[in-house]
Design a protein around this motif. Structure first.
Motif, PDB file in Angstrom:
ATOM      1  N   ILE A  66       5.049  10.622  -0.438  1.00 40.56           N
ATOM      2  CA  ILE A  66       3.879   9.806  -0.907  1.00 40.56           C
ATOM      3  C   ILE A  66       4.912   8.628  -1.801  1.00 40.56           C
ATOM      4  O   ILE A  66       4.790   8.782  -3.387  1.00 40.56           O
ATOM      5  CB  ILE A  66       2.661  10.241  -1.087  1.00 40.56           C
ATOM      6  CG1 ILE A  66       2.059  10.782  -0.251  1.00 40.56           C
ATOM      7  CG2 ILE A  66       2.008   8.446  -1.325  1.00 40.56           C
ATOM      8  CD1 ILE A  66       0.843  11.401  -0.861  1.00 40.56           C
ATOM      9  N   GLN A  75       0.991  -1.311   0.061  1.00 38.38           N
ATOM     10  CA  GLN A  75       0.033   0.321   0.244  1.00 38.38           C
ATOM     11  C   GLN A  75       0.968   1.452  -0.349  1.00 38.38           C
ATOM     12  O   GLN A  75       2.136   0.931   0.862  1.00 38.38           O
ATOM     13  CB  GLN A  75      -1.039  -0.300   1.179  1.00 38.38           C
ATOM     14  CG  GLN A  75      -0.415  -0.382   2.568  1.00 38.38           C
ATOM     15  CD  GLN A  75      -1.027  -0.027   3.513  1.00 38.38           C
ATOM     16  OE1 GLN A  75      -2.246   0.392   4.217  1.00 38.38           O
ATOM     17  NE2 GLN A  75      -1.217  -1.468   4.338  1.00 38.38           N
ATOM     18  N   ASP A  76       0.619   3.134  -0.305  1.00 39.29           N
ATOM     19  CA  ASP A  76       1.280   3.742  -0.220  1.00 39.29           C
ATOM     20  C   ASP A  76       1.425   3.690   1.249  1.00 39.29           C
ATOM     21  O   ASP A  76       1.325   3.907   2.254  1.00 39.29           O
ATOM     22  CB  ASP A  76       0.150   4.471  -0.498  1.00 39.29           C
ATOM     23  CG  ASP A  76      -0.371   4.991  -1.874  1.00 39.29           C
ATOM     24  OD1 ASP A  76       0.249   4.308  -2.698  1.00 39.29           O
ATOM     25  OD2 ASP A  76      -0.798   5.504  -3.038  1.00 39.29           O
ATOM     26  N   THR A  85       3.618   6.539   7.526  1.00 35.10           N
ATOM     27  CA  THR A  85       2.004   6.382   7.621  1.00 35.10           C
ATOM     28  C   THR A  85       1.215   5.800   6.591  1.00 35.10           C
ATOM     29  O   THR A  85       2.466   5.934   5.401  1.00 35.10           O
ATOM     30  CB  THR A  85       0.882   7.617   8.049  1.00 35.10           C
ATOM     31  OG1 THR A  85       1.483   8.408   7.022  1.00 35.10           O
ATOM     32  CG2 THR A  85       1.543   8.123   9.796  1.00 35.10           C
ATOM     33  N   LEU A  86       0.815   5.249   6.973  1.00 36.97           N
ATOM     34  CA  LEU A  86       0.077   3.804   5.531  1.00 36.97           C
ATOM     35  C   LEU A  86      -0.986   4.173   5.583  1.00 36.97           C
ATOM     36  O   LEU A  86      -1.606   4.945   5.936  1.00 36.97           O
ATOM     37  CB  LEU A  86       0.350   2.282   5.803  1.00 36.97           C
ATOM     38  CG  LEU A  86       1.590   2.237   6.329  1.00 36.97           C
ATOM     39  CD1 LEU A  86       1.933   0.104   6.884  1.00 36.97           C
ATOM     40  CD2 LEU A  86       2.489   2.140   5.456  1.00 36.97           C
ATOM     41  N   SER A  87      -1.782   3.583   3.832  1.00 34.46           N
ATOM     42  CA  SER A  87      -3.078   3.974   3.876  1.00 34.46           C
ATOM     43  C   SER A  87      -4.271   3.014   4.639  1.00 34.46           C
ATOM     44  O   SER A  87      -4.674   3.983   4.499  1.00 34.46           O
ATOM     45  CB  SER A  87      -3.314   3.503   2.084  1.00 34.46           C
ATOM     46  OG  SER A  87      -2.779   4.551   1.478  1.00 34.46           O
ATOM     47  N   ASP A  88      -3.610   2.928   5.382  1.00 30.94           N
ATOM     48  CA  ASP A  88      -4.895   1.798   6.334  1.00 30.94           C
ATOM     49  C   ASP A  88      -4.629   2.017   7.431  1.00 30.94           C
ATOM     50  O   ASP A  88      -5.409   2.424   8.722  1.00 30.94           O
ATOM     51  CB  ASP A  88      -4.209   0.264   6.407  1.00 30.94           C
ATOM     52  CG  ASP A  88      -3.096  -0.069   7.056  1.00 30.94           C
ATOM     53  OD1 ASP A  88      -2.030   0.811   7.811  1.00 30.94           O
ATOM     54  OD2 ASP A  88      -2.104  -1.322   7.237  1.00 30.94           O
ATOM     55  N   ARG A 115       3.432   7.001   3.053  1.00 28.71           N
ATOM     56  CA  ARG A 115       3.288   9.208   2.952  1.00 28.71           C
ATOM     57  C   ARG A 115       4.534   8.887   3.734  1.00 28.71           C
ATOM     58  O   ARG A 115       4.947   8.478   5.442  1.00 28.71           O
ATOM     59  CB  ARG A 115       2.715   9.426   3.585  1.00 28.71           C
ATOM     60  CG  ARG A 115       2.111  11.076   3.556  1.00 28.71           C
ATOM     61  CD  ARG A 115       0.992  11.435   4.423  1.00 28.71           C
ATOM     62  NE  ARG A 115      -0.298  11.503   3.291  1.00 28.71           N
ATOM     63  CZ  ARG A 115      -0.232  12.287   2.641  1.00 28.71           C
ATOM     64  NH1 ARG A 115       0.597  12.897   2.400  1.00 28.71           N
ATOM     65  NH2 ARG A 115      -1.293  11.817   1.788  1.00 28.71           N
ATOM     66  N   SER A 134       3.943   4.261  -3.874  1.00 30.56           N
ATOM     67  CA  SER A 134       3.088   3.628  -4.072  1.00 30.56           C
ATOM     68  C   SER A 134       3.686   2.224  -3.941  1.00 30.56           C
ATOM     69  O   SER A 134       5.237   2.249  -3.777  1.00 30.56           O
ATOM     70  CB  SER A 134       2.904   3.801  -5.826  1.00 30.56           C
ATOM     71  OG  SER A 134       4.472   3.405  -6.254  1.00 30.56           O
TER      72      SER A 134
END
Length: 391
Positions: A341, A269-270, A376-379, A272, A343
């Motif tokens: 960010i 996942q992305d 931080t992660l997308s989740d 940041r 990917s």
């Protein structure tokens, strides 16, 4: 070298032992959906060894991708409260005789955790006043393994990993040995002798006033590396070991006063990148300051070339070192502040410019800089990675 404190995404099933007593303490359990081995980490057996319980507290929140992580950060709460190796004259890590029941109620409940969780490996985290390889009588910078469970091989790998990728001063090189399982009534020895299971006692040093933060970083780096080798952690933000010192086009001198290195996102996942901490080993390097009003690589103090969104922080009048840079806010304006960010599976190139000492550019060839990246992660999970740029 790497260390991490990523927040757990696996299922949690925490519980207490010695419940309702003055020795009550929490066991933190993280279990991933994917099958894998079970590793237990213990800290705070000796209450005056802050590295052990501080590192274990961080590890208790780590993200795992497979298997189970069982963490007992504060094994001896009463000793921690009084900052003492022992409590009422009892050394908790001498209450685990081989082939028989542990000798105190607390030791028995800790042993019950070890047995009931059916562990495949154990780490017992400590610190020492001295250094094992010296003649000062201490055991710091020591990794001591059982002979069971291929712990000897893991010990050797960790010694090489830390010394080659993390320790910049050979005074603090790690060493150690494999002891005969059961030769002492310590938890590690009992695990090896009674369960035929691998275990390691990890000892950082606090000699010469070595900061607790440094002890914790090396300790968590070792556990992180082991968990990756052992199969509990698959995804991470990694450093590509490719740092170079750069003499940029903006320089009017021959000093290679900028640094450039790559990081990789191996999460699915992305990611940041939100903050970046910079701590030169050489305390004379006291400032990071560009000499341009532009924004971008080599014209900003911090620039990250990333595929989804570039990160940039351009700070008026630079920043004193060591420091932590918030990519989303530079303290002056938001015009030149942006998180990076990345990917899944992508690389980002980090550029830092320019390093100075007392206002003059520094040639960074031969210097060492410790970097911590917060993300931080997308989740919604977050974490950090610490590594040393060895030039």
């Amino acid at each position: 070298m790497l260390s991490a404190t990523p927040l757990a995404s696996a299922q949690r099933s925490d519980y207490t032992i010695r419940t309702g007593t003055s020795e009550e303490t929490t066991v933190y359990v993280r279990e991933a959906d994917a099958d894998g081995p079970t590793v237990m980490v213990v800290g705070g057996m000796h209450g005056d060894e802050a590295n052990g319980y501080t590192a274990a507290q961080k590890i208790a929140n780590w993200r795992i991708d497979a298997g189970k992580l069982v963490v007992l950060p504060e094994a001896n709460v009463k000793a921690i409260q009084i900052d003492s190796r022992t409590c009422n004259g009892t050394d908790l890590n001498r209450q685990f005789p081989t082939g028989s029941e542990p000798t105190t109620a607390l030791a028995r409940e800790i042993w019950n955790v070890v047995v009931s969780e059916n562990i495949d490996f154990l780490f017992d985290l400590h610190s020492s006043y001295g250094i094992y390889s010296s003649d000062d009588g201490g055991v710091g910078q020591g990794i001591f393994s059982t002979r069971a469970g291929d712990a000897t091989g893991h010990r050797k790998q960790l010694v090489s990993y830390l010394n080659e990728n993390y320790v910049s001063d050979s005074t603090y090189d790690y060493s150690g040995y494999s002891s005969s399982d059961g030769s002492s009534p310590m938890l590690k020895h009992k695990v090896g002798a009674d369960l035929d299971t691998g275990a390691i006692i990890f000892e950082a040093t606090r000699k010469n006033g070595r900061p607790l933060s440094q002890q914790v970083r090396e300790t968590t780096a070792a556990v992180q590396e082991f968990l990756q080798r052992f199969g509990l952690i698959h995804e991470t933000v990694s450093y590509s070991q490719d740092v170079i010192a750069a003499n940029t086009a903006e320089d009017t001198n021959a000093k290679q006063s900028g640094l450039r290195f790559d990081i990789a996102n191996t999460f699915g996942q992305d990611v940041r990148i939100t903050d970046l901490e910079i701590d030169p080993h050489n305390s004379a390097i006291d400032q990071l300051r560009d000499h341009s009003y532009g924004e971008g690589q080599w014209v900003s103090e911090l620039f990250i070339d990333a595929d989804v969104q570039n990160g940039v922080t351009d700070i008026n009048n630079g920043v004193s070192l060591p420091c932590s840079i918030d990519l989303d806010w530079d303290g002056h304006s938001t015009d030149a502040s942006n998180d990076a960010i990345l990917s899944p599976g992508s690389f980002g190139t980090v550029s830092l410019y320019e390093f100075k000492s007392n206002g003059s550019p520094v040639d960074m060839v031969g210097e060492n800089v410790e970097i911590t990246i917060d993300y931080t992660l997308s989740d919604g999970a977050s974490g950090s990675r610490t590594f040393m740029l060895l030039l």
